[in-house]
Scaffold this active site. Structure first.
Site, PDB file in Angstrom:
ATOM      1  N   ASP A   1       0.853  -1.174   0.000  1.00 34.63           N
ATOM      2  CA  ASP A   1       0.000   0.000   0.000  1.00 34.63           C
ATOM      3  C   ASP A   1       0.899   1.236   0.000  1.00 34.63           C
ATOM      4  OD1 ASP A   1      -2.212   1.695   0.158  1.00 34.63           O
ATOM      5  OD2 ASP A   1      -3.267   0.374   1.540  1.00 34.63           O
TER       6      ASP A   1
ATOM      7  N   GLU B   1     -10.233   7.033   4.169  1.00 33.73           N
ATOM      8  CA  GLU B   1      -9.595   6.278   5.249  1.00 33.73           C
ATOM      9  C   GLU B   1      -9.027   7.166   6.359  1.00 33.73           C
ATOM     10  OE1 GLU B   1      -5.748   4.617   3.607  1.00 33.73           O
ATOM     11  OE2 GLU B   1      -6.702   5.345   1.780  1.00 33.73           O
TER      12      GLU B   1
END
Length: 627
Positions: A307, A513
């Site tokens: 990520d 997020e």
């Protein structure tokens, strides 16, 4: 004369050597078997070239000089990163091709693979079709529709010259307090499994006799997909983003792993490691789950990508020991590292670790072999450049119609009338005067939510092209119906006007997020006040524009009709299609709607399951034939 003859002879010899003595490179021959091409290229690569293939950098840094010096294998647009404000598809194509030219001018001419987050349509691009977020698609219970959405999204991505997307998110969100819950199709693992049909939509249908785990992308109108975030990201403690998922191996296998089985069977090209941990061990450093299980047990043959700056977060605080983080992630099984800015340190540090035999060459070769396999399967060596042939795919009518269908199928009717014998919906199109109110009634940014143009999303109507709920209502009702819009109606307006009914749209402001993590899950003010004021004076239907269930029980008795519209995207007509009865309500809750946050986490099948609305709940209506 003699000197001239010697020059001619030398020129002939040099031409003969150049033509007759040119080395045949198997990796450049599409007629050669895939394995032969991969091994031929791998054998020709230096260690520095191999390490470069494992690096993915931000497009702002992807100059020809950087690509050639570090032999970079991949480039991305980080969230919101575009070649210009409201950049058209042609400008995107030109940018990607310019970057590709830089990569191809290196010694071996290995093309880069360009990636972008297209998580509900091609959401970074102006005028792209923005589909409902995944939680809404889960409410449709329609895998065939989701596959079509994948195909439409792939076309719009390819229209900008990009062949790879970091989607889909196949998390199983077990706690709506998690700020990424809207990226999850459901709390139910089986429903998420069904929605992995978006993968063949994005990549194309893999053949029935294909070897298990081998990546598949079927041509220039499809893109490589990425199943994320492996594994357990939706089960973190207290719903905190990037937190610890505390569960047994059986719990991990039964709840969070099944969507990955299906993704791999459907030929998903890449898998992204999760920021989160499993029982205290960071996924980016989890050798058993990344290598022993994903690669060896499930036979995944694509590549594992980190990520965003994910390896830095192996330590606390992030980046505290870069060498350790790099070593841990590579040895665990991460093949490509998303390092948007700090690529020089990555390349130098990894080179040193290999030269000191801390990381074996076999691990480097495995990573590069996987990356090259995906590039060959995608046809990047034969067709590295994009053209303008697909530019008109961006936001085209067929895609917007598909998004509109998704919206109307995703709306969940939670209440219809204060008594069972007096339903409010469908609303009549012919009415003397109606009121449209609320913070989300005329706000395209709120309607689309996070991951739209910018990472966290943006409120307002200037972010992209689309139709708000207010505009859709005005275009749907009878020409003689007077539509009054007031974001926050004053008491005088409510008392002096005789409205036939009111549509109140409220909800959450855009978020993504971490920023979206919430401990209270309340509707942002003035939403609750608007509900209270309007619904105490006028028959009202409340449309909730949210990324998840929110606290609604305190207001529900005052509401005549209640709809969960999720984050529907750019096509507001999908809401009016069902509000006014052109189509019936069919959506079913993809997750449990709690009474109080004190009950969380609470999922279907749990002991003491006591929801406000249970998983799978959703009232239905019939299309209205009389207006």
């Amino acid at each position: 004369m003699e000197a001239l003859q010697k020059s001619v002879v030398l020129l002939f010899l040099s031409c003969w050597v150049a033509i007759g003595g040119a080395e045949y490179m198997k990796y450049k021959d599409p007629k050669q078997p895939l394995r032969v091409r991969i091994e031929d290229l791998l054998d020709r690569m230096t260690l520095k070239e191999k390490i470069g293939q494992m690096a993915q950098i931000e497009r702002k840094n992807a100059s020809a000089e950087v690509l050639q010096k570090y032999f970079i294998g991949s480039v991305l647009s980080e969230a919101g990163s575009a070649p210009g404000l409201r950049a058209p598809a042609r400008l995107w194509v030109d940018m990607v091709n310019e970057i590709q030219k830089g990569a191809l001018s290196s010694r071996l001419g290995i093309p880069i693979i360009y990636g972008i987050d297209a998580v509900h349509g091609h959401n970074t691009v102006y005028n792209a079709t923005i589909f409902p977020h995944n939680i809404a698609l889960g409410a449709t219970r329609d895998p065939v529709l989701v596959k079509k959405i994948g195909a439409a999204t792939a076309l719009e991505i390819r229209a900008t010259g990009i062949p790879y997307t970091f989607a889909p998110c196949i998390a199983v969100c077990r706690d709506p307090r998690w700020g990424r819950c809207y990226e999850s199709y459901s709390e139910d693992s089986k429903l998420v499994q069904e929605m992995t049909e978006i993968i063949p939509g994005l990549q194309g249908d893999i053949s029935a006799n294909s070897e298990k785990g081998v990546s598949f992308v079927s041509g220039k109108t499809k893109v490589a997909a990425c199943a994320k975030h492996y594994v357990g990201d939706g089960g973190t403690h207290l719903g905190i983003n990037e937190n610890n998922t505390i569960t047994s191996f059986h719990g991990l296998l039964s709840t969070h792993m099944p969507p990955y089985y299906h993704a791999i069977m459907k030929g998903v090209s890449t898998v992204m490691a999760s920021f989160s941990s499993w029982n205290g061990v960071k996924m980016h450093a989890h050798h058993y789950l990344l290598t022993d299980f994903l690669k060896n047990k499930l036979h995944f043959r694509g590549f594992v990508i980190s990520d965003y700056q994910g390896i830095d977060k192996i330590t606390s605080p992030p980046g505290a020991n870069y060498t350790y983080s790099l070593q841990s992630s590579i040895l665990a099984g991460v093949d490509m590292i998303m390092i948007p800015y700090d690529y020089p340190r990555f390349c130098e540090s990894l080179l040193e670790l290999v030269n000191k035999n801390v990381i074996p060459m076999s691990r480097i070769d495995d990573a590069v072999r996987r990356i090259l396999r995906v590039k060959f399967i995608m046809g990047l060596f034969e067709n590295p450049f994009a053209d303008y042939s697909l530019v008109n795919e961006i936001g085209k009518k067929e895609h917007r119609d598909l998004a509109r269908e998704a919206v109307r199928k995703s709306l969940v009717l939670l209440k219809n009338g204060k008594s069972s014998g007096e339903p409010l919906l469908p609303l009549p199109k012919k009415a003397k005067k109606i009121l449209i109110a609320g913070t989300h009634a005329d706000n395209l940014g709120n309607q689309c939510g996070g991951w739209t143009i910018e990472w966290q999303g943006i409120s307002g109507n200037n972010i992209t092209l689309g139709t708000t709920l207010l505009h859709a209502v005005k275009s749907t009702v009878d020409l003689k119906t007077k539509v009054i819009y007031s974001k926050k109606p004053k008491q005088s307006l409510l008392e002096k006007n005789e409205f036939s009914y009111a549509i109140v749209a409220v909800g959450e402001l855009p978020y993504a997020e971490t920023k979206g993590d919430s401990t209270n899950l309340t509707i942002a003010e003035p939403g609750p006040s608007i509900i209270k004021n309007v619904c105490s004076h006028v028959k009202c239907v409340v449309v909730l524009i949210t990324g998840r269930p929110v606290v609604i029980e305190p207001y529900i008795d005052n509401i005549d009709a209640l709809i969960a519209a999720w984050l529907p995207g750019t096509e507001g007509y999908g809401m009016t299609d069902v509000l006014f009865g052109d189509y019936g309500f069919t959506g079913k809750l993809p997750r449990t709607w709690f009474k109080s946050v004190d009950q969380l986490p609470m999922n279907v099948g749990d002991p003491h399951y006591d929801p406000l609305f249970s998983f799978g709940f959703g009232l239905t209506t019939e299309p209205n034939t009389i207006y």
